[in-house]
Every structure is written in C-alpha cells, then in structure tokens.
Motif scaffolding. Structure first.
Motif, PDB file in Angstrom:
ATOM      1  N   ILE A 122     -21.633   4.469 -13.509  1.00  0.00           N
ATOM      2  CA  ILE A 122     -21.819   3.573 -14.641  1.00  0.00           C
ATOM      3  C   ILE A 122     -20.725   3.886 -15.662  1.00  0.00           C
ATOM      4  O   ILE A 122     -20.317   5.038 -15.802  1.00  0.00           O
ATOM      5  CB  ILE A 122     -23.235   3.742 -15.241  1.00  0.00           C
ATOM      6  N   THR A 137     -29.280   6.793  -9.085  1.00  0.00           N
ATOM      7  CA  THR A 137     -29.057   5.903 -10.224  1.00  0.00           C
ATOM      8  C   THR A 137     -28.312   6.709 -11.281  1.00  0.00           C
ATOM      9  O   THR A 137     -28.758   7.796 -11.656  1.00  0.00           O
ATOM     10  CB  THR A 137     -30.388   5.397 -10.799  1.00  0.00           C
ATOM     11  N   GLN A 151     -23.961   1.539  -6.770  1.00  0.00           N
ATOM     12  CA  GLN A 151     -23.808   2.583  -5.760  1.00  0.00           C
ATOM     13  C   GLN A 151     -22.678   2.283  -4.788  1.00  0.00           C
ATOM     14  O   GLN A 151     -22.382   1.124  -4.517  1.00  0.00           O
ATOM     15  CB  GLN A 151     -25.082   2.707  -4.913  1.00  0.00           C
ATOM     16  N   THR A 156     -24.345  -1.363 -15.882  1.00  0.00           N
ATOM     17  CA  THR A 156     -25.551  -0.934 -15.162  1.00  0.00           C
ATOM     18  C   THR A 156     -25.124  -0.116 -13.952  1.00  0.00           C
ATOM     19  O   THR A 156     -24.030  -0.296 -13.420  1.00  0.00           O
ATOM     20  CB  THR A 156     -26.401  -2.138 -14.707  1.00  0.00           C
ATOM     21  N   SER A 157     -25.996   0.769 -13.517  1.00  0.00           N
ATOM     22  CA  SER A 157     -25.692   1.653 -12.395  1.00  0.00           C
ATOM     23  C   SER A 157     -25.478   0.850 -11.117  1.00  0.00           C
ATOM     24  O   SER A 157     -26.202  -0.107 -10.839  1.00  0.00           O
ATOM     25  CB  SER A 157     -26.842   2.641 -12.197  1.00  0.00           C
ATOM     26  N   ALA A 159     -23.603   7.050  -7.257  1.00  0.00           N
ATOM     27  CA  ALA A 159     -23.934   6.024  -8.242  1.00  0.00           C
ATOM     28  C   ALA A 159     -23.003   6.216  -9.429  1.00  0.00           C
ATOM     29  O   ALA A 159     -22.585   7.338  -9.737  1.00  0.00           O
ATOM     30  CB  ALA A 159     -25.388   6.146  -8.680  1.00  0.00           C
ATOM     31  N   ASN A 201     -25.840  11.822 -16.758  1.00  0.00           N
ATOM     32  CA  ASN A 201     -25.224  12.387 -15.556  1.00  0.00           C
ATOM     33  C   ASN A 201     -23.819  12.903 -15.848  1.00  0.00           C
ATOM     34  O   ASN A 201     -23.271  12.686 -16.921  1.00  0.00           O
ATOM     35  CB  ASN A 201     -25.174  11.346 -14.442  1.00  0.00           C
ATOM     36  N   ASN A 214     -30.388   7.657  -2.799  1.00  0.00           N
ATOM     37  CA  ASN A 214     -30.541   6.393  -3.526  1.00  0.00           C
ATOM     38  C   ASN A 214     -30.403   6.683  -5.020  1.00  0.00           C
ATOM     39  O   ASN A 214     -31.346   6.510  -5.790  1.00  0.00           O
ATOM     40  CB  ASN A 214     -31.904   5.759  -3.201  1.00  0.00           C
ATOM     41  N   ASP A 270     -26.824   7.352 -15.122  1.00  0.00           N
ATOM     42  CA  ASP A 270     -27.065   7.008 -16.521  1.00  0.00           C
ATOM     43  C   ASP A 270     -26.219   7.924 -17.396  1.00  0.00           C
ATOM     44  O   ASP A 270     -25.469   8.758 -16.890  1.00  0.00           O
ATOM     45  CB  ASP A 270     -28.555   7.085 -16.871  1.00  0.00           C
TER      46      ASP A 270
END
Length: 97
Positions: free
Chosen positions: A83, A56, A27, A24-25, A81, A61, A54, A58
C-alpha cells in the motif's frame, strides 16, 4: 579505495512483477523462490509491505522508502501485500536465485 561489487541473480522460475501502488492494500501473486530471498524496489512514493498466505498491508507494516530497494528473507509460495503512503508510485517484486 576498493569498491564492493554486489551481484543479484533473478530467479528464472518467477517472472518479476510490477504493480501500481494504491491507497488500498493489494497483493502479488504467490512467489516461488528457491533461495528464500526476494527483492522489492519502490519508485515514486513510500510503501508499506506485509508477507503471508493472504496478507493485507496497512500503515503499521514495514516501510520501504521511495526510490529504494530491499532484500528480504521470504517463505516460498507466500504473497506480498503493499500500500502507498501518498502520491503515486510503483512496486517491483523479484524472486532471487
């Protein structure tokens, strides 16, 4: 044949961060960089990254391949961020001077 030497100076005002990449993402903290550059190194697995106040991350990206590093233009005060794609790995984020 001559070799090119690249010197990277780590910004002393920002302590580099290392995080375990997860499914999961997550930061980083806010990154302050006077040069407007950051270095991201990924170990063990591929990672997707996103930047913003802020963000996120996925699978859509920017992808950083496993066991490589990249230097990015970056807006001081924002966050990264991240993942993983699969497996296990770490991400290291450093502000450059």
């Amino acid at each position: 044949m001559s070799q090119i030497l690249h010197i990277t100076n780590i910004d002393p005002d920002f302590a580099p961060e290392t995080h375990t990449l997860g499914a999961t993402s997550a930061q980083s903290s806010a990154i302050n960089t006077g040069s407007g550059l950051i270095r991201i190194a990924v170990k063990g697995t591929h990672a997707h990254v996103a930047f913003g106040s802020n963000p996120t991350a996925d699978g859509e990206n920017f992808l950083i391949n496993a066991d490589t590093s990249e230097i990015f233009s970056f807006i001081s005060g924002q966050k990264v961020a991240f993942i993983k794609t699969s497996g296990t790995g770490e991400i290291n984020i450093s502000a450059l001077d």
